[in-house]
Design an enzyme around this catalytic site. Structure first.
Site, PDB file in Angstrom:
ATOM      1  N   GLY A  12       0.810  -1.218   0.000  1.00 26.80           N
ATOM      2  CA  GLY A  12       0.000   0.000   0.000  1.00 26.80           C
ATOM      3  C   GLY A  12       0.839   1.262   0.000  1.00 26.80           C
ATOM      4  O   GLY A  12       0.387   2.328   0.432  1.00 26.80           O
ATOM      5  N   ALA A  14       1.713   3.424  -2.130  1.00 27.15           N
ATOM      6  CA  ALA A  14       1.321   4.604  -2.900  1.00 27.15           C
ATOM      7  C   ALA A  14       0.158   5.334  -2.243  1.00 27.15           C
ATOM      8  O   ALA A  14      -0.337   6.335  -2.771  1.00 27.15           O
ATOM      9  CB  ALA A  14       0.952   4.218  -4.336  1.00 27.15           C
ATOM     10  N   GLY A  15      -0.276   4.830  -1.101  1.00 26.72           N
ATOM     11  CA  GLY A  15      -1.320   5.500  -0.341  1.00 26.72           C
ATOM     12  C   GLY A  15      -0.756   6.632   0.486  1.00 26.72           C
ATOM     13  O   GLY A  15       0.419   6.992   0.387  1.00 26.72           O
ATOM     14  N   PHE A  16      -1.576   7.191   1.344  1.00 23.68           N
ATOM     15  CA  PHE A  16      -1.213   8.403   2.080  1.00 23.68           C
ATOM     16  C   PHE A  16      -0.096   8.196   3.106  1.00 23.68           C
ATOM     17  O   PHE A  16       1.035   8.666   2.933  1.00 23.68           O
ATOM     18  CB  PHE A  16      -2.470   8.962   2.748  1.00 23.68           C
ATOM     19  CG  PHE A  16      -2.221   9.993   3.806  1.00 23.68           C
ATOM     20  CD1 PHE A  16      -1.383  11.078   3.560  1.00 23.68           C
ATOM     21  CD2 PHE A  16      -2.822   9.886   5.046  1.00 23.68           C
ATOM     22  CE1 PHE A  16      -1.153  12.038   4.543  1.00 23.68           C
ATOM     23  CE2 PHE A  16      -2.600  10.830   6.029  1.00 23.68           C
ATOM     24  CZ  PHE A  16      -1.761  11.909   5.783  1.00 23.68           C
ATOM     25  N   ILE A  17      -0.384   7.468   4.179  1.00 27.47           N
ATOM     26  CA  ILE A  17       0.606   7.315   5.248  1.00 27.47           C
ATOM     27  C   ILE A  17       1.816   6.532   4.753  1.00 27.47           C
ATOM     28  O   ILE A  17       2.964   6.882   5.042  1.00 27.47           O
ATOM     29  CB  ILE A  17      -0.020   6.621   6.475  1.00 27.47           C
ATOM     30  CG1 ILE A  17      -1.199   7.439   7.009  1.00 27.47           C
ATOM     31  CG2 ILE A  17       1.026   6.439   7.573  1.00 27.47           C
ATOM     32  CD1 ILE A  17      -1.944   6.767   8.160  1.00 27.47           C
ATOM     33  N   ALA A  18       1.572   5.474   4.004  1.00 31.16           N
ATOM     34  CA  ALA A  18       2.671   4.619   3.554  1.00 31.16           C
ATOM     35  C   ALA A  18       3.603   5.338   2.590  1.00 31.16           C
ATOM     36  O   ALA A  18       4.821   5.117   2.613  1.00 31.16           O
ATOM     37  CB  ALA A  18       2.133   3.348   2.913  1.00 31.16           C
ATOM     38  N   THR A 132      -5.102   0.230  13.474  1.00 30.08           N
ATOM     39  CA  THR A 132      -5.737   1.506  13.808  1.00 30.08           C
ATOM     40  C   THR A 132      -6.198   1.525  15.253  1.00 30.08           C
ATOM     41  O   THR A 132      -6.513   0.481  15.834  1.00 30.08           O
ATOM     42  CB  THR A 132      -6.961   1.747  12.896  1.00 30.08           C
ATOM     43  OG1 THR A 132      -7.709   2.871  13.372  1.00 30.08           O
ATOM     44  CG2 THR A 132      -7.886   0.537  12.892  1.00 30.08           C
ATOM     45  N   ASP A 133      -6.289   2.733  15.824  1.00 27.59           N
ATOM     46  CA  ASP A 133      -6.810   2.867  17.188  1.00 27.59           C
ATOM     47  C   ASP A 133      -8.288   2.500  17.263  1.00 27.59           C
ATOM     48  O   ASP A 133      -8.823   2.238  18.349  1.00 27.59           O
ATOM     49  CB  ASP A 133      -6.595   4.284  17.719  1.00 27.59           C
ATOM     50  CG  ASP A 133      -7.281   5.373  16.888  1.00 27.59           C
ATOM     51  OD1 ASP A 133      -7.875   5.057  15.845  1.00 27.59           O
ATOM     52  OD2 ASP A 133      -7.199   6.554  17.298  1.00 27.59           O
ATOM     53  N   GLU A 134      -8.962   2.464  16.121  1.00 25.68           N
ATOM     54  CA  GLU A 134     -10.400   2.177  16.134  1.00 25.68           C
ATOM     55  C   GLU A 134     -10.712   0.746  16.560  1.00 25.68           C
ATOM     56  O   GLU A 134     -11.859   0.431  16.880  1.00 25.68           O
ATOM     57  CB  GLU A 134     -11.024   2.473  14.767  1.00 25.68           C
ATOM     58  CG  GLU A 134     -10.989   3.958  14.419  1.00 25.68           C
ATOM     59  CD  GLU A 134     -11.965   4.332  13.321  1.00 25.68           C
ATOM     60  OE1 GLU A 134     -13.061   3.735  13.274  1.00 25.68           O
ATOM     61  OE2 GLU A 134     -11.634   5.214  12.520  1.00 25.68           O
ATOM     62  N   TYR A 165     -15.293  -1.183   9.178  1.00 30.55           N
ATOM     63  CA  TYR A 165     -13.868  -0.939   8.924  1.00 30.55           C
ATOM     64  C   TYR A 165     -13.034  -1.385  10.117  1.00 30.55           C
ATOM     65  O   TYR A 165     -12.083  -2.155   9.976  1.00 30.55           O
ATOM     66  CB  TYR A 165     -13.621   0.546   8.646  1.00 30.55           C
ATOM     67  CG  TYR A 165     -12.192   0.961   8.921  1.00 30.55           C
ATOM     68  CD1 TYR A 165     -11.134   0.405   8.198  1.00 30.55           C
ATOM     69  CD2 TYR A 165     -11.884   1.900   9.917  1.00 30.55           C
ATOM     70  CE1 TYR A 165      -9.813   0.771   8.468  1.00 30.55           C
ATOM     71  CE2 TYR A 165     -10.579   2.264  10.183  1.00 30.55           C
ATOM     72  CZ  TYR A 165      -9.548   1.704   9.461  1.00 30.55           C
ATOM     73  OH  TYR A 165      -8.253   2.055   9.731  1.00 30.55           O
ATOM     74  N   LYS A 169     -10.174  -4.500  10.579  1.00 33.93           N
ATOM     75  CA  LYS A 169      -8.807  -4.303  11.051  1.00 33.93           C
ATOM     76  C   LYS A 169      -8.544  -5.131  12.310  1.00 33.93           C
ATOM     77  O   LYS A 169      -7.440  -5.668  12.497  1.00 33.93           O
ATOM     78  CB  LYS A 169      -8.538  -2.823  11.323  1.00 33.93           C
ATOM     79  CG  LYS A 169      -8.528  -1.951  10.074  1.00 33.93           C
ATOM     80  CD  LYS A 169      -7.400  -2.330   9.114  1.00 33.93           C
ATOM     81  CE  LYS A 169      -6.040  -1.928   9.629  1.00 33.93           C
ATOM     82  NZ  LYS A 169      -4.960  -2.207   8.646  1.00 33.93           N
TER      83      LYS A 169
END
Length: 349
Positions: A12, A14-18, A132-134, A165, A169
């Site tokens: 992943g 090319a995604g935001f965080i990565a 994720t914290d979720e 979601y 996870k």
């Protein structure tokens, strides 16, 4: 004792965080090869990796983690000794609609990678799973308003996800933890707060509101905007993941975040102010129906990372200004066709 990888596969990437993490790692560790594997879903953008695309220690492979043949090929082709697993479907609103996509990508995708580790376990020395914290679910504020980090044990905390979601996870995490117990996979798990900053696809709150304001559109606040979140600037997040890669201990779970909380309405007002429109604030804010269920708060302890010498450096006010400037300077980062449905109040895919 620090860990010294030689070749890291970043799923992943090319995604935001990565992508931000990849840029940090490639630039800071020229002696390590970093291979991004990404299927280029709607929220990924190959432009995210432009800063490192010509570096000798960087490679990109377009492909799906659900393809075990491809993953095994990449592992062997690049002599991968570390898997850094970021790839996931992440938007809660989307999970209320097409929830099976989240199960397929987040759970089955993770399981596929775990099986690839089993096939290459003599070669792959570490597996870092980004969660994720979720997964913790909603938590309440301490009666006196003072959180006691000493009572927070990531490894023993119950997982109580409240949306599809988060449930996907949590399920992926449980697969990782089962492989740790059953097969001895040398794994580390991270659980992160909300992250914002450059290169984030604008279906998420902060980039969406920045783009809506720049287009003269009102900011659509879910419910009353009372839900509180901790927002970590992406450069700080990248440094945290770098710390986990090189100094994290196998078997540990690390929370990645900040203690500073702000409500959705507070974020909205901060963005209105950043545009210099605070005197006509009410003109720019529109309250819309809330999600099916919206957790009011996630609190996590970041004590483990702090003990390792990591701290967030960028304040929320600084981060908003830096993010606002990046989006103003990169208006062509996404084509208009790529933004269809992203800027609406309740995205669905």
């Amino acid at each position: 004792m620090s860990y010294k990888p030689k070749s890291v596969m970043i799923t992943g990437g090319a995604g935001f965080i990565a992508s931000n993490t990849t840029i940090q790692l490639v630039n800071e560790h020229p002696d390590v090869t970093f291979v991004v594997l990404d299927k280029m879903d709607y929220c990924a953008n190959i432009k995210n990796l432009d800063p490192v695309k010509n570096e000798k220690n960087f490679a990109f492979v377009k492909g799906d983690i659900l393809s075990s043949d491809l993953v095994n090929f990449v592992v062997k082709r690049y002599n991968i000794d570390t898997i850094f697993h970021f790839a996931a479907q992440t938007h809660v609103d989307n999970s209320f609609g097409n929830s099976l996509t989240f199960t397929r990508n987040n759970v089955l995708g993770t399981h596929t990678l775990l099986e690839c580790w089993r096939s290459n376990q003599k070669q792959i020395k570490r597996f870092i799973h980004v969660s994720t914290d979720e997964v913790y679910g909603e938590n309440k504020e301490a009666p006196d308003g003072k959180e006691d980090d000493s009572k927070f044990d990531e490894s023993k905390s119950m997982l109580l996800p409240t949306n599809p979601y988060a449930a996907s996870k949590a399920a992926a995490e449980l697969m990782v933890r089962s492989y740790m117990h059953s097969f001895g996979i040398p794994a580390i798990i991270t659980r992160g707060n909300n992250v914002y900053g450059p290169r984030q696809y604008p279906e998420k709150l902060i980039p969406k509101f920045l783009m809506r304001m720049s287009r003269g559109q009102k900011l659509c606040v879910h419910g009353k905007g009372t839900a509180r979140r901790s927002y970590l600037y992406v450069e700080d997040a990248a440094r945290a993941y770098e710390k986990v890669l090189f100094e994290g201990k196998v078997g540990q779970i690390y929370n990645v975040g900040t203690k500073d909380e702000i409500s959705v309405l507070g974020v909205t007002k901060a963005i209105v102010k950043a545009f210099g429109k605070e005197k006509e604030e009410s003109k720019w804010i529109e309250f819309v129906p809330d999600r099916h269920f919206n957790d009011q708060r996630y609190y996590i302890s970041i004590a483990k990372l702090q003990d390792m010498g990591w701290e967030p450096k960028v304040t929320f006010e600084q981060g908003i200004q830096k993010t606002m400037k990046w989006y103003a300077d990169n208006k062509d980062h996404w084509e208009d066709s790529e933004l269809i449905g992203a800027l609406v109040a309740h995205p669905r895919r």
